[in-house]
Design a protein around this motif. Structure first.
Motif, PDB file in Angstrom:
ATOM      1  N   ASN A  27       5.078  -6.314 -15.056  1.00 14.14           N
ATOM      2  CA  ASN A  27       3.714  -6.300 -14.372  1.00 14.14           C
ATOM      3  C   ASN A  27       2.638  -6.375 -15.218  1.00 14.14           C
ATOM      4  N   ARG A  59       0.930 -12.765  -5.020  1.00 12.44           N
ATOM      5  CA  ARG A  59       1.791 -11.793  -4.736  1.00 12.44           C
ATOM      6  C   ARG A  59       2.472 -11.935  -3.257  1.00 12.44           C
ATOM      7  N   SER A  98       4.155  -4.432  -0.449  1.00  8.14           N
ATOM      8  CA  SER A  98       3.856  -4.092  -1.846  1.00  8.14           C
ATOM      9  C   SER A  98       2.419  -4.008  -1.872  1.00  8.14           C
ATOM     10  N   ILE A 141       6.595  -7.229  -6.644  1.00  8.05           N
ATOM     11  CA  ILE A 141       7.306  -7.029  -5.433  1.00  8.05           C
ATOM     12  C   ILE A 141       8.870  -6.553  -5.667  1.00  8.05           C
ATOM     13  N   GLY A 160       6.244  -0.115  -4.607  1.00  9.65           N
ATOM     14  CA  GLY A 160       4.666  -0.869  -4.174  1.00  9.65           C
ATOM     15  C   GLY A 160       4.003   0.186  -3.035  1.00  9.65           C
ATOM     16  N   ASN A 216       5.821   2.500  -8.620  1.00  9.93           N
ATOM     17  CA  ASN A 216       6.445   1.446  -9.369  1.00  9.93           C
ATOM     18  C   ASN A 216       7.963   2.057  -9.521  1.00  9.93           C
ATOM     19  N   ALA A 259       0.891  -3.555  -4.845  1.00  3.68           N
ATOM     20  CA  ALA A 259       0.759  -3.457  -6.206  1.00  3.68           C
ATOM     21  C   ALA A 259       1.053  -5.129  -6.575  1.00  3.68           C
ATOM     22  N   ARG A 280      12.717  -6.796  -9.559  1.00  2.00           N
ATOM     23  CA  ARG A 280      11.428  -6.493  -9.464  1.00  2.00           C
ATOM     24  C   ARG A 280      10.519  -7.432  -9.827  1.00  2.00           C
ATOM     25  N   SER A 333      -4.489  -2.738  -4.702  1.00  2.00           N
ATOM     26  CA  SER A 333      -4.159  -2.195  -3.527  1.00  2.00           C
ATOM     27  C   SER A 333      -5.126  -1.969  -2.526  1.00  2.00           C
ATOM     28  N   TYR A 335      -1.808   0.538 -10.736  1.00  2.00           N
ATOM     29  CA  TYR A 335      -1.874  -0.480 -10.102  1.00  2.00           C
ATOM     30  C   TYR A 335      -2.796  -0.404  -8.900  1.00  2.00           C
ATOM     31  N   PRO A 376      -0.204   2.758  -6.364  1.00  2.00           N
ATOM     32  CA  PRO A 376       1.206   2.399  -5.584  1.00  2.00           C
ATOM     33  C   PRO A 376       2.222   2.714  -6.659  1.00  2.00           C
TER      34      PRO A 376
END
Ligand code: PLP
Length: 377
Positions: free
Chosen positions: A46, A283, A301, A306, A172, A169, A303, A342, A200, A196, A167
């Motif tokens: 991430n 994303r 998600s 995904i 999401g 982890n 964030a 992920r 969002s 994150y 979000p």
């Protein structure tokens, strides 16, 4: 004289400790899988695919590396206070939000205390609980990865702390402000981890954490600002909590390079926000492409990653098949995630590579299942 015995001397809490599983350096993995390091598509941690802001990179060139950083973090706290419109006295920075999590544990959690999480979630909370001999109470996320609010509130009453990323982890999803309020009212320390949040639609609770409600909001420069390697994060919290953490923390957790990069990043927020929008667009493009493959189901998600459920194959086999193609994604030991990957959102070129690689792997799995070739998996 008896000799020191490191096994007997070990704190009881550490005897059966399960280590944290970090990501491996990409160069190591590239060598192991025989792929050229420059062709690696790294979507397993991430991170920000665009790196740090050019201003931040420029700023770290001229730091006084031979001097200790400011233990009171004056400039960093002032800049963050301006960003969130909160008093400086409500902010504590550290070597990543990981350091803030560790600090909260060392300050408030004793052996035998209960801390509450909703799994699957970020592994650091249970890791730190293990280091201190605290009991982890898990209120699992529901089938659709939403939080079971009533069960969470019930489990939090009488606990020392509850850790909720928003979000979350790796799933999401967001924590509602209404549930945050109910958790604050339980009397446990609520830690809302907004690592994150910049990706969002969720609204930050940072300003509220500085206004007196007893809870802590954690933020990081690792994701939105692309500074994961410099290790810098911070918390926004009621002043008395911040005062204590400033006393308990290691004096020099935020290095001079991290400090310079933070200050420069905070002068370049428009560019960083723009990049975050690009990442979010990628994303969503990746999610659409994955959903179009009938063996994959991406979870919604908020964030920069995904969580993808697979109807075919096993996550670790698919991860290996992707690694052989130079595409690195994350899998988990969690029992509910054996069929999940992920995948971090990357650049448009990264998205194209991961989609192409998953198409190939999906076809291989289909052929294997039709020919009964289990070994090939
Ligand atoms: C939810 C969450 N919180 C905190 C962190 C740690 O971030 P940092 O790099 O600031 O220590 C991560 C890292 O992946 C994360 O996923």
């Amino acid at each position: 004289m008896p000799r020191f015995d490191p096994t007997r001397a070990l704190r009881p809490a550490l005897r059966d400790m399960v280590p944290y599983t970090p990501v491996e350096p990409p160069a190591e993995m590239a060598a192991r899988y025989g792929v050229a390091p420059e062709s690696v598509v790294k979507l397993d941690a991430n991170e920000n695919p665009y790196g740090a802001s050019p201003r931040a990179l420029d700023a770290i060139r001229n730091v006084e590396a031979h001097r200790y950083p400011d233990p009171d973090q004056r400039r960093v706290r002032a800049a963050l206070a301006a960003r969130h419109n909160v008093p400086e006295a409500c902010i504590v920075a550290g070597a990543g939000s990981d350091e803030l999590i560790d600090l909260l544990f060392r300050t408030y959690v004793e052996p035998g205390d209960r801390i509450v999480i909703c799994s699957p979630t970020f592994g650091m909370y249970a890791f730190d609980a293990g280091l201190l001999g605290a009991e982890v109470v898990d209120v699992p996320l529901r089938e659709d990865w939403s939080i079971d609010g009533d069960a969470l509130v019930a489990a939090t009453v009488g606990a020392k702390a509850v850790f909720i990323p928003t979000p979350n982890n790796p799933t999401g999803g967001l924590l509602s402000h209404e549930l945050a309020t109910r958790l604050i009212e339980t009397g446990a320390l609520l830690v809302v981890d907004e690592a994150y949040i910049e990706f969002s639609h969720g609204e930050s609770l940072a300003a509220r954490a500085a206004s007196g409600d007893p809870f802590v909001v954690l933020r990081t420069f690792s994701k939105w600002a692309g500074l994961a390697g410099l290790r810098v994060g911070y918390g926004v919290m009621p002043e008395p909590v911040a005062t204590t953490l400033m006393q308990v923390k290691q004096p020099y957790g935020v290095s001079v390079a991290a400090e310079a990069a933070v200050l420069a990043s905070l002068e370049d927020t428009a560019a960083l926000d723009e990049r975050a929008l690009t990442i979010v667009a990628e994303r969503d493009r990746m999610a659409d492409a994955l959903r179009a493959m009938e063996w994959l189901e991406p979870a919604p998600s908020e964030a920069n990653f995904i969580l993808v459920r697979m109807d075919r194959g096993d996550a670790s086999d698919v991860r290996e098949a992707l690694r052989r193609r130079g595409v690195f994604v994350r899998t988990f030991d969690h029992p509910r995630l054996r069929q999940h990957l992920r995948i971090s959102a990357g650049t448009p070129a990264d998205t194209d590579r991961v989609i192409a690689a998953l198409r190939e792997v999906g076809e291989e799995l289909m052929t294997d299942s039709m020919t009964g070739n289990e070994a090939a998996r």
